[in-house]
Scaffold this motif. Structure first.
Motif, PDB file in Angstrom:
ATOM      1  N   ALA A 142      49.170  60.274   8.984  1.00 22.60           N
ATOM      2  CA  ALA A 142      50.542  60.585   8.592  1.00 22.60           C
ATOM      3  C   ALA A 142      51.532  60.162   9.673  1.00 22.60           C
ATOM      4  N   GLY A 143      51.181  60.408  10.937  1.00 22.34           N
ATOM      5  CA  GLY A 143      52.064  60.027  12.032  1.00 22.34           C
ATOM      6  C   GLY A 143      52.250  58.524  12.122  1.00 22.34           C
ATOM      7  N   ALA A 144      51.149  57.785  11.951  1.00 22.21           N
ATOM      8  CA  ALA A 144      51.239  56.317  12.016  1.00 22.21           C
ATOM      9  C   ALA A 144      52.094  55.772  10.874  1.00 22.21           C
ATOM     10  N   VAL A 145      51.882  56.294   9.671  1.00 27.88           N
ATOM     11  CA  VAL A 145      52.675  55.835   8.521  1.00 27.88           C
ATOM     12  C   VAL A 145      54.141  56.242   8.689  1.00 27.88           C
ATOM     13  N   ALA A 146      54.359  57.459   9.208  1.00 27.54           N
ATOM     14  CA  ALA A 146      55.735  57.914   9.431  1.00 27.54           C
ATOM     15  C   ALA A 146      56.444  57.041  10.461  1.00 27.54           C
ATOM     16  N   GLY A 147      55.735  56.663  11.525  1.00 27.08           N
ATOM     17  CA  GLY A 147      56.332  55.778  12.522  1.00 27.08           C
ATOM     18  C   GLY A 147      56.731  54.449  11.921  1.00 27.08           C
ATOM     19  N   PHE A 148      55.857  53.901  11.092  1.00 31.13           N
ATOM     20  CA  PHE A 148      56.119  52.606  10.460  1.00 31.13           C
ATOM     21  C   PHE A 148      57.287  52.697   9.477  1.00 31.13           C
ATOM     22  N   THR A 149      57.237  53.672   8.560  1.00 30.31           N
ATOM     23  CA  THR A 149      58.278  53.768   7.538  1.00 30.31           C
ATOM     24  C   THR A 149      59.613  54.203   8.133  1.00 30.31           C
ATOM     25  N   SER A 150      59.564  55.026   9.173  1.00 27.67           N
ATOM     26  CA  SER A 150      60.792  55.415   9.844  1.00 27.67           C
ATOM     27  C   SER A 150      61.440  54.207  10.521  1.00 27.67           C
ATOM     28  N   PHE A 151      60.608  53.325  11.076  1.00 32.56           N
ATOM     29  CA  PHE A 151      61.158  52.162  11.770  1.00 32.56           C
ATOM     30  C   PHE A 151      61.852  51.210  10.800  1.00 32.56           C
ATOM     31  N   ILE A 152      61.225  50.952   9.656  1.00 31.66           N
ATOM     32  CA  ILE A 152      61.773  49.920   8.778  1.00 31.66           C
ATOM     33  C   ILE A 152      62.785  50.444   7.762  1.00 31.66           C
ATOM     34  N   THR A 173      59.118  77.134  11.654  1.00 28.94           N
ATOM     35  CA  THR A 173      58.168  76.316  12.415  1.00 28.94           C
ATOM     36  C   THR A 173      58.052  74.932  11.786  1.00 28.94           C
ATOM     37  N   TYR A 174      58.009  74.894  10.469  1.00 29.37           N
ATOM     38  CA  TYR A 174      57.973  73.613   9.752  1.00 29.37           C
ATOM     39  C   TYR A 174      59.197  72.774  10.101  1.00 29.37           C
ATOM     40  N   GLN A 175      60.385  73.377   9.978  1.00 33.75           N
ATOM     41  CA  GLN A 175      61.626  72.646  10.242  1.00 33.75           C
ATOM     42  C   GLN A 175      61.711  72.203  11.703  1.00 33.75           C
ATOM     43  N   ALA A 176      61.381  73.113  12.627  1.00 34.09           N
ATOM     44  CA  ALA A 176      61.450  72.781  14.051  1.00 34.09           C
ATOM     45  C   ALA A 176      60.496  71.642  14.401  1.00 34.09           C
ATOM     46  N   THR A 177      59.340  71.618  13.759  1.00 32.14           N
ATOM     47  CA  THR A 177      58.374  70.536  14.024  1.00 32.14           C
ATOM     48  C   THR A 177      58.935  69.194  13.582  1.00 32.14           C
ATOM     49  N   THR A 178      59.596  69.159  12.429  1.00 28.18           N
ATOM     50  CA  THR A 178      60.205  67.898  11.992  1.00 28.18           C
ATOM     51  C   THR A 178      61.313  67.466  12.941  1.00 28.18           C
ATOM     52  N   VAL A 179      62.052  68.431  13.480  1.00 25.83           N
ATOM     53  CA  VAL A 179      63.152  68.101  14.397  1.00 25.83           C
ATOM     54  C   VAL A 179      62.626  67.407  15.649  1.00 25.83           C
ATOM     55  N   ILE A 180      61.629  68.008  16.297  1.00 27.48           N
ATOM     56  CA  ILE A 180      61.131  67.429  17.548  1.00 27.48           C
ATOM     57  C   ILE A 180      60.379  66.129  17.299  1.00 27.48           C
ATOM     58  N   VAL A 181      59.668  66.044  16.174  1.00 27.30           N
ATOM     59  CA  VAL A 181      58.922  64.821  15.858  1.00 27.30           C
ATOM     60  C   VAL A 181      59.878  63.646  15.656  1.00 27.30           C
ATOM     61  N   PHE A 182      60.916  63.837  14.861  1.00 31.68           N
ATOM     62  CA  PHE A 182      61.814  62.713  14.595  1.00 31.68           C
ATOM     63  C   PHE A 182      62.769  62.427  15.749  1.00 31.68           C
ATOM     64  N   PHE A 183      63.036  63.420  16.565  1.00 31.40           N
ATOM     65  CA  PHE A 183      63.787  63.152  17.792  1.00 31.40           C
ATOM     66  C   PHE A 183      63.001  62.178  18.671  1.00 31.40           C
ATOM     67  N   ALA A 184      61.715  62.458  18.833  1.00 29.06           N
ATOM     68  CA  ALA A 184      60.864  61.581  19.646  1.00 29.06           C
ATOM     69  C   ALA A 184      60.729  60.196  19.005  1.00 29.06           C
ATOM     70  N   ILE A 185      60.486  60.154  17.706  1.00 28.42           N
ATOM     71  CA  ILE A 185      60.329  58.872  17.013  1.00 28.42           C
ATOM     72  C   ILE A 185      61.609  58.041  17.116  1.00 28.42           C
ATOM     73  N   ASN A 186      62.749  58.675  16.913  1.00 33.58           N
ATOM     74  CA  ASN A 186      64.016  57.937  16.972  1.00 33.58           C
ATOM     75  C   ASN A 186      64.297  57.409  18.370  1.00 33.58           C
ATOM     76  N   LEU A 187      63.943  58.171  19.385  1.00 31.27           N
ATOM     77  CA  LEU A 187      64.111  57.675  20.763  1.00 31.27           C
ATOM     78  C   LEU A 187      63.199  56.468  21.009  1.00 31.27           C
ATOM     79  N   LEU A 188      61.978  56.534  20.503  1.00 30.83           N
ATOM     80  CA  LEU A 188      61.046  55.422  20.673  1.00 30.83           C
ATOM     81  C   LEU A 188      61.540  54.162  19.959  1.00 30.83           C
ATOM     82  N   LYS A 189      62.268  54.330  18.873  1.00 27.24           N
ATOM     83  CA  LYS A 189      62.760  53.189  18.101  1.00 27.24           C
ATOM     84  C   LYS A 189      63.923  52.474  18.788  1.00 27.24           C
ATOM     85  N   LEU A 190      64.633  53.167  19.661  1.00 25.36           N
ATOM     86  CA  LEU A 190      65.861  52.620  20.249  1.00 25.36           C
ATOM     87  C   LEU A 190      65.650  51.254  20.901  1.00 25.36           C
ATOM     88  N   GLY A 191      64.668  51.181  21.806  1.00 21.71           N
ATOM     89  CA  GLY A 191      64.436  49.941  22.540  1.00 21.71           C
ATOM     90  C   GLY A 191      64.065  48.789  21.617  1.00 21.71           C
TER      91      GLY A 191
END
Length: 254
Positions: A142-152, A173-191
Motif C-alpha cells: 500500500a505504501g509503495a502504491v501510495a507513493g507512486f500514485t501520490s507522485f503522479i 489515530t486513523y486521521q493522524a496517521t494519514t497526516v504524518i504519512v502524507f506530510f512525509a511523502i509530500n516532502l519527499l516529492k519536493l526535490g
C-alpha cells in the motif's frame, strides 16, 4: 482586449482553484485525504496537468503543516513507519515514469481497488466473522502504491485508506496517521518535482494567494473531525472512498 482576456483568465482560474483547494484542505484536515486528489482534477480544467501538480504540492504541504498540531503524536507509529518507508520506491518509480505512465491506467487501478474494498467491507456475510488487521506486507504494498500514485496525481489517499481502515484504529489515530504519512511523502516529492521542472516562478503568486484558502479548508476539516461521532466519521470515509474511486474510474474511461 488583452487586458480583458487576462482578467477573465484570472477569474476563471480562481473559480476553479478556490473550491479545489478548499475541498482538498477539508479532506486532508478531517477525513483522511481521500478526496484531496480531486483538487488536481479541478485545476486541470484551467491549467496543464503538470502545472496543476506543481501548484498543488506546496499547498498540500501547507495543509499538512496546519494539520500537524491538532494531530501531533496521535498517529499509529507502526503503520506510519511502514507506509512512509514503503512509499520511497513508489516515489522513485513515479519520478521515472511520470512522462511515460498512462494516467488513465493508474486511475482505473486505484478506482477499482477502492470500490472493491468498500464492496468487500459492506458484504453482509462479513458480519459473521472478525477481520484481522492487514499483515506488514500489505502495508508495504500500500505504501509503495501510495507513493507512486501520490507522485503522479496526488492520489495516494484511497490506497492508504484501504490499508488503514482494516487496522482497527480509532478515527483520530486513523486521521493522524494519514497526516504524518502524507506530510512525509509530500516532502519527499519536493526535490523530484523541482528536478522535473514542475515548479515555476509564475506560480509563486498563485500559491501565496491560495495558501489562506488551504489553511481555512484544513481548519474546517479539523473542526469537523472532532465534532463528528466516530461511527459517522467512518461512514463518511467509506462514502468518500467509494465516490473518489468511482470518479477515478470515470476519468480513466473517458
Amino acid at each position: 482586449m488583452r487586458k480583458a482576456d487576462a482578467v477573465l483568465d484570472n477569474v476563471t482560474f480562481l473559480l476553479a482553484a478556490v473550491p479545489a483547494v478548499l475541498i482538498a484542505g477539508i479532506s486532508k484536515g478531517g477525513f483522511g485525504s481521500g478526496a484531496s486528489f480531486v483538487s488536481v482534477t479541478i485545476l486541470a480544467l484551467v491549467l496543464p496537468p503538470a502545472a496543476a501538480l506543481g501548484l498543488m504540492l506546496p499547498l498540500l504541504i501547507v495543509m499538512d503543516l496546519t494539520s500537524l498540531r491538532p494531530y501531533w503524536k496521535r498517529w499509529s507509529n507502526r503503520d506510519a513507519v511502514i507506509l512512509i518507508l514503503a512509499s520511497v520506491p513508489g516515489i522513485v518509480i513515479g519520478a521515472a515514469l511520470l512522462s511515460r505512465a498512462s494516467p488513465d491506467v493508474v486511475r482505473l487501478l486505484i478506482g477499482g481497488i477502492s470500490i472493491a474494498f468498500v464492496a468487500y467491507q459492506l458484504w453482509p456475510r462479513r458480519a459473521q466473522r472478525e477481520d484481522k488487521p492487514w499483515p506488514v506486507w500489505v502495508g508495504v504494498l500500500a505504501g509503495a502504491v501510495a507513493g507512486f500514485t501520490s507522485f503522479i496525481s496526488h492520489a495516494g489517499g484511497p490506497v492508504t485508506a484501504v490499508y488503514l481502515l482494516r487496522q482497527k484504529l480509532d478515527k483520530t489515530t486513523y486521521q493522524a496517521t494519514t497526516v504524518i504519512v502524507f506530510f512525509a511523502i509530500n516532502l519527499l516529492k519536493l526535490g523530484f518535482y523541482a528536478g522535473l521542472g514542475l515548479f515555476s516562478l509564475s506560480a509563486v503568486a498563485d500559491i501565496a494567494l491560495l495558501a489562506p484558502v488551504a489553511i481555512a479548508g484544513t481548519w474546517i476539516g479539523v473542526r469537523a473531525h472532532f465534532l463528528m461521532p466516530e461511527r459517522w466519521f467512518f461512514v463518511l470515509t467509506y462514502v468518500l472512498l467509494l465516490a473518489t474511486g468511482a470518479k477515478l474510474m470515470f476519468d480513466g474511461l473517458t
